[in-house]
Write an enzyme that holds these catalytic residues in place. Structure first.
Site, PDB file in Angstrom:
ATOM      1  N   LYS A 129       1.320   0.344  -0.666  1.00 14.88           N
ATOM      2  CA  LYS A 129      -0.023  -0.040  -0.217  1.00 14.88           C
ATOM      3  C   LYS A 129      -1.020   1.101  -0.425  1.00 14.88           C
ATOM      4  CE  LYS A 129       1.135  -3.920   2.687  1.00 14.88           C
ATOM      5  NZ  LYS A 129       1.139  -4.636   3.947  1.00 14.88           N
ATOM      6  N   LYS A 156       8.175  -9.959  -3.914  1.00 14.44           N
ATOM      7  CA  LYS A 156       8.075 -10.443  -2.531  1.00 14.44           C
ATOM      8  C   LYS A 156       6.974 -11.489  -2.378  1.00 14.44           C
ATOM      9  CE  LYS A 156       6.508  -8.511   1.730  1.00 14.44           C
ATOM     10  NZ  LYS A 156       6.454  -9.655   2.602  1.00 14.44           N
ATOM     11  N   LYS A 192       1.855 -12.811   2.288  1.00 15.08           N
ATOM     12  CA  LYS A 192       0.563 -13.417   2.619  1.00 15.08           C
ATOM     13  C   LYS A 192      -0.552 -12.737   1.852  1.00 15.08           C
ATOM     14  CE  LYS A 192       1.793 -13.831   7.363  1.00 15.08           C
ATOM     15  NZ  LYS A 192       1.904 -12.428   7.754  1.00 15.08           N
TER      16      LYS A 192
END
Ligand code: ATP
Ligand code: MG
Length: 337
Positions: A120, A199, A202
């Site tokens: 991230k 993965k 969301k």
């Protein structure tokens, strides 16, 4: 020392979900299905972690709706507020104070090595400190309930190690208070995204939502990436590298899996037809969930009441644990009077 023993002899469970977007099949297979199974056997706490979600780039104006929608998803998959406690993280502000106490023992070097942090962080020009400290708040979310077990998806394994490590370090310095919780990870592993990403997530928008209607579900599946080398209908496919096949294995009747594989490898069935069979399997799983969601969408007051009652129950435990941790760390200065 206060008596912090649990009200029942059952072991305690805590797990969380972020209100970052639509709850999807990865969440369901990787975590929520287990949450439902565990509510009979354990004393379960399930938290919607809105204070984690604010690290994402979602619009704050949408967060309240996303929080309620996440609660509706939790209730619709079968969580029963009579059996478990469902609440919103920001309704129990004690998590944040415990996080600060844990920041005094959590090693920066270990936080910097977290894979999710590295992935991230790469997307930011200036990395927010909260991204690094995310696993410390997660440790506080879990340990403030002195949970023994945490049912999570495979992607959370490393963060759970961090929680155990924080509990160990804090206990070594201030005396035994926090259990080292076990990660309970289902065999399905990491559910991959429709775009072929490792993965389904969301925030990556590569999902199949558990509350999506049939039209939306089909349009997502229709666009799913398959074997990139199967360009023409007559090309034989490679199920082992195909997204759709891996979802078949998780969601379709096991009896049809050998046929799905064979027909793909011999090019007897095209990708679109194979996707139609997957669509039917997914609808079988999500139709009853959607039916329940329809009820809660019409009764959001009931959902709010469940979350408020959950927060009251959770908070009474959180206050006791935090107070004991503060005492041990010398933060209760009135004890010297
Ligand atoms: P975000 O992209 O915002 O992080 P997410 O889809 O990863 O969202 P979370 O709220 O972070 O969802 O995770 C909720 C639970 O679902 C966690 O226990 C997590 O381990 C599990 N989970 C999330 N994605 C997957 C996946 N693709 N496969 C298996 N489990 C998953
Ligand atoms: Mg996540």
């Amino acid at each position: 020392m206060k008596d912090l023993s649990t009200s029942t002899s059952r072991k305690r469970v805590l797990s969380g979900i972020q209100p970052t977007g639509e709850v999807h099949l990865g969440n369901y297979l990787g975590a929520l299905r287990q949450w439902v199974h565990m509510q009979d056997e354990y004393e379960c706490f399930y938290v919607i972690v809105d204070q984690h979600a604010i690290l994402g780039d979602g619009d704050p104006a949408d967060l309240p709706t996303r929080t309620i929608d996440t609660a509706i998803s939790l209730l619709s998959v079968g969580l029963d507020p009579e059996k478990c406690t469902i609440f919103v993280q920001s309704d129990v502000p004690e998590h944040l104070e415990l996080q600060w106490l844990f920041n005094t023992v959590a090693p920066v070097g270990d936080l910097e090595r977290m894979t999710q942090y590295k992935d991230k962080a790469a997307k930011y020009d200036s990395i927010p400190a909260g991204l690094l400290n995310y696993p410390v708040l997660q440790a506080a979310d879990i340990l403030i309930y002195r949970a023994n077990a945490v049912p999570v998806g495979e992607d959370q394994r490393q963060h759970l190690e961090m929680t155990r490590d924080i509990a160990r370090k804090w206990n070594a310095r201030y005396g035994e208070l926090f259990p080292e919780p076990d990660a309970i990870i289902p065999e399905v592993g990491r559910v991959i995204g429709l775009d072929g990403d490792a993965k389904m997530s969301k925030s990556l928008k590569n999902t199949i939502g558990i509350l999506a209607d049939e039209e939306e579900t089909w349009s997502r599946i229709k666009g799913a990436v398959t074997d990139p080398k199967r360009i023409r209908r007559e090309d034989p496919g490679r199920p082992e590298v195909c997204n759709v096949y891996s979802l078949h294995k998780l969601l379709s009747n096991p009896a049809i899996i050998p046929d799905i594989k064979e027909q793909c490898m011999t090019a007897q069935r095209g990708c679109v037809d194979c996707k139609r069979i997957l669509f039917d399997s997914i609808i079988d799983v999500i139709a009853p969930i959607r039916k329940k969601a329809f009820y809660y969408q019409q009764h959001t007051d009931e959902v709010c009441d469940i979350l408020k009652a959950g927060a009251t129950r959770a908070r009474s435990i959180a206050i006791d644990t935090l107070s004991e941790a503060r005492d041990r760390m010398g933060l209760n200065w009135t004890s010297a009077l």
